[in-house]
Write an enzyme that holds these catalytic residues in place. Structure first.
Site, PDB file in Angstrom:
ATOM      1  N   ARG A 181      55.465  71.052  21.935  1.00  0.00           N
ATOM      2  CA  ARG A 181      54.795  71.083  23.408  1.00  0.00           C
ATOM      3  C   ARG A 181      55.609  71.629  24.706  1.00  0.00           C
ATOM      4  O   ARG A 181      56.815  71.738  24.476  1.00  0.00           O
ATOM      5  CB  ARG A 181      54.439  69.563  23.582  1.00  0.00           C
ATOM      6  CG  ARG A 181      55.940  68.876  23.919  1.00  0.00           C
ATOM      7  CD  ARG A 181      55.755  67.424  24.431  1.00  0.00           C
ATOM      8  NE  ARG A 181      56.900  66.622  24.783  1.00  0.00           N
ATOM      9  CZ  ARG A 181      57.742  66.850  25.717  1.00  0.00           C
ATOM     10  NH1 ARG A 181      57.261  67.453  26.807  1.00  0.00           N
ATOM     11  NH2 ARG A 181      58.636  66.249  26.107  1.00  0.00           N
ATOM     12  N   LEU A 229      59.730  58.754  24.456  1.00  0.00           N
ATOM     13  CA  LEU A 229      58.843  59.214  25.439  1.00  0.00           C
ATOM     14  C   LEU A 229      58.733  60.759  25.608  1.00  0.00           C
ATOM     15  O   LEU A 229      57.646  61.399  25.905  1.00  0.00           O
ATOM     16  CB  LEU A 229      59.519  58.988  26.796  1.00  0.00           C
ATOM     17  CG  LEU A 229      59.053  57.840  27.591  1.00  0.00           C
ATOM     18  CD1 LEU A 229      59.905  57.566  28.806  1.00  0.00           C
ATOM     19  CD2 LEU A 229      57.695  57.796  28.004  1.00  0.00           C
ATOM     20  N   ASP A 230      59.714  61.432  25.109  1.00  0.00           N
ATOM     21  CA  ASP A 230      59.490  63.032  24.919  1.00  0.00           C
ATOM     22  C   ASP A 230      58.841  63.614  23.948  1.00  0.00           C
ATOM     23  O   ASP A 230      58.262  64.637  23.837  1.00  0.00           O
ATOM     24  CB  ASP A 230      60.955  63.673  25.060  1.00  0.00           C
ATOM     25  CG  ASP A 230      61.576  63.183  26.434  1.00  0.00           C
ATOM     26  OD1 ASP A 230      60.925  63.177  27.259  1.00  0.00           O
ATOM     27  OD2 ASP A 230      62.612  63.097  26.280  1.00  0.00           O
ATOM     28  N   ASP A 231      58.919  62.841  22.672  1.00  0.00           N
ATOM     29  CA  ASP A 231      58.408  63.421  21.498  1.00  0.00           C
ATOM     30  C   ASP A 231      57.656  62.391  20.765  1.00  0.00           C
ATOM     31  O   ASP A 231      57.637  61.210  20.882  1.00  0.00           O
ATOM     32  CB  ASP A 231      59.736  63.702  20.703  1.00  0.00           C
ATOM     33  CG  ASP A 231      60.615  64.476  21.274  1.00  0.00           C
ATOM     34  OD1 ASP A 231      61.810  63.905  21.500  1.00  0.00           O
ATOM     35  OD2 ASP A 231      60.454  65.541  21.839  1.00  0.00           O
TER      36      ASP A 231
END
Length: 238
Positions: free
Chosen positions: A78, A224-226
């Protein structure tokens, strides 16, 4: 130049890191951050790579497809700046939720809170940071647990939430809901939970003379990021 985050998992074996790094280098990618984790209990390998890319993304993904077949990789890619849709679950203690909303407001956390779900009324919470975020009051009893969790599923699907954060949500999720949220759920709980079982772990710790407190984030294969985790627990003192 565009920035991306790549997360991947597969059965652990030699050469995975080298293959990913070589693929990035071949297509003009510059690694700015890399983390990896080997789970010896399951034999699984997890990796998170943040990188900048000068060439076309399609060229890199085509090259990565070869490594996916070679190692049996499950990958998620992403753009770094892509905002993640988050649903927060909370009970009566709202300090974890308040911290998340504050960090979202100041831009420290790149997320959009698409809703708040609680098993208690909104009046039970003291924070004013909720603003125009939709609030869902879903009371729960032992008898109504399946129906209540079905309503949570509906909110997840209707809002398009990519990540669910249990921010001091004081309920044990059923196997059914846990499976539904697999890969997109994280639980924030007090760090004393493993050491002081039962109710009021902070009170128990105080009675024992513990001087340091903190919080643990336990991953249900997500952060949160992945969409896949690279570790199990993170702990920070306060």
């Amino acid at each position: 130049m565009a920035n991306y985050v790549l997360t991947l998992t597969c059965d652990d074996r030699p050469g995975i890191v080298a293959a990913v790094a070589s693929c990035l280098a071949k297509h003009g990618g510059n690694i700015v951050e890399a983390q990896q984790f080997d789970d010896h209990e399951t034999g699984k390998f997890f990796m998170r790579v943040a990188f900048a890319l000068e060439s076309a993304l399609d060229d890199f993904t085509a090259g990565l497809a070869e490594e996916k077949r070679r190692f049996g990789l499950t990958c998620f890619l992403r753009p770094t700046l892509q905002m993640r849709k988050v649903l927060i679950l909370v009970s009566k203690f709202d300090h974890c939720m308040g911290d998340l909303l504050y960090r979202m407001r100041i831009g420290e956390m790149n997320m959009e809170c698409v809703g708040i779900v609680s098993n208690h009324p909104k009046t039970s919470l003291n924070l004013t940071l909720q603003e125009n975020i939709p609030f869902h009051d879903f009371p729960i009893t032992k008898e109504t647990k399946p129906e209540q969790e079905a309503r949570i599923k509906t909110v997840v699907e209707e809002t398009g939430a990519e990540l669910v954060i249990l921010a001091r949500y004081m309920q044990i999720l059923s196997d059914d809901l846990t499976e539904f949220l697999s890969g997109r759920c994280i639980n924030i709980h007090h760090s004393f939970l493993p050491g002081f079982n039962g109710a009021k772990p902070y009170h128990q710790a105080h009675e024992r003379g513990v001087k340091m407190i903190g919080a643990t984030a336990h991953y249900v294969t997500a952060d949160l990021d992945d969409r896949r985790c690279v570790g199990r627990d993170r702990w920070s003192s306060t």
